[in-house]
Design a protein around this motif. Structure first.
Motif, PDB file in Angstrom:
ATOM      1  N   ILE A 177       0.869  -1.176   0.000  1.00  0.00           N
ATOM      2  CA  ILE A 177       0.000   0.000   0.000  1.00  0.00           C
ATOM      3  C   ILE A 177       0.909   1.230   0.000  1.00  0.00           C
TER       4      ILE A 177
ATOM      5  N   GLU B 105      -0.188  -3.028   9.164  1.00  0.00           N
ATOM      6  CA  GLU B 105      -1.348  -3.928   9.269  1.00  0.00           C
ATOM      7  C   GLU B 105      -2.190  -3.883   8.003  1.00  0.00           C
ATOM      8  N   TRP B 106      -2.358  -2.699   7.430  1.00  0.00           N
ATOM      9  CA  TRP B 106      -3.173  -2.551   6.224  1.00  0.00           C
ATOM     10  C   TRP B 106      -2.534  -3.298   5.058  1.00  0.00           C
ATOM     11  N   ALA B 107      -1.210  -3.221   4.916  1.00  0.00           N
ATOM     12  CA  ALA B 107      -0.526  -3.965   3.850  1.00  0.00           C
ATOM     13  C   ALA B 107      -0.683  -5.467   4.058  1.00  0.00           C
TER      14      ALA B 107
ATOM     15  N   TYR C 162      -0.207   1.123  11.627  1.00  0.00           N
ATOM     16  CA  TYR C 162      -1.467   1.032  10.885  1.00  0.00           C
ATOM     17  C   TYR C 162      -1.202   0.607   9.440  1.00  0.00           C
ATOM     18  N   HIS C 163      -0.247   1.249   8.793  1.00  0.00           N
ATOM     19  CA  HIS C 163       0.046   0.919   7.398  1.00  0.00           C
ATOM     20  C   HIS C 163       0.640  -0.483   7.253  1.00  0.00           C
TER      21      HIS C 163
ATOM     22  N   SER D 259       1.069   5.568  12.991  1.00  0.00           N
ATOM     23  CA  SER D 259       0.633   5.503  11.589  1.00  0.00           C
ATOM     24  C   SER D 259       1.378   4.418  10.830  1.00  0.00           C
TER      25      SER D 259
ATOM     26  N   ARG E 215      -3.077  -6.984   5.610  1.00  0.00           N
ATOM     27  CA  ARG E 215      -4.477  -7.352   5.347  1.00  0.00           C
ATOM     28  C   ARG E 215      -4.740  -7.531   3.854  1.00  0.00           C
ATOM     29  N   GLN E 216      -4.066  -6.727   3.033  1.00  0.00           N
ATOM     30  CA  GLN E 216      -4.253  -6.843   1.587  1.00  0.00           C
ATOM     31  C   GLN E 216      -3.899  -8.245   1.090  1.00  0.00           C
TER      32      GLN E 216
ATOM     33  N   GLN F   4      -1.910 -12.410  11.514  1.00  0.00           N
ATOM     34  CA  GLN F   4      -3.366 -12.369  11.457  1.00  0.00           C
ATOM     35  C   GLN F   4      -3.876 -13.800  11.535  1.00  0.00           C
TER      36      GLN F   4
END
Length: 132
Positions: free
Chosen positions: A13, A44-46, A41-42, A38, A48-49, A114
């Protein structure tokens, strides 16, 4: 989970560092730089992708752990890229190594775990916690 998730799969991301991502506590800016919060957060977001394309309709991912090391600052307005790579698949756990770069240097490294569970199991666990 749907088939195809394997070691080495990656996802990334990107985000532009904005004032809401600055290091701050209780609304008070400490530094006009990308915060560790932050960055996590990024990360975790990567991560999750990676799992999203493999979730069945009745499944969801839930966080199992994050480690992070913030090694370099990034100024507001710069763009970061967080890249997650699957390094482990253990039962329901999907373990990813994550690196964050700002185009000039490494910003941070870490690991995100995860668990992929049936939505009903997650809801039961949450209901049990709320009942306590």
């Amino acid at each position: 989970m749907k088939p195809g998730l394997e070691l080495g799969n990656t996802a990334a991301i990107t985000a532009k560092v904005t004032p809401d991502m600055y290091a701050q506590f209780e609304g008070q800016i400490v530094h006009r730089a990308y915060s560790t919060v932050s960055m996590v957060y990024h990360m975790e977001w990567a991560a999750r992708q990676i799992i999203l394309p493999y979730l069945e309709a009745d499944e969801e991912g839930i966080g199992g752990g994050v480690t992070a090391k913030h090694v370099s600052p990034t100024a507001g307005g710069d763009t970061i890229t967080a890249t997650a790579t699957v390094t482990g698949l253990k039962g329901r756990a999907v373990i990813t190594a994550v690196e964050v770069h700002n185009g000039k240097q490494l910003v941070g490294t870490g690991e995100v775990t995860q668990y992929v569970l049936p939505r009903s199991e997650i809801e039961k666990k949450l209901a049990s916690e709320q009942a306590k």
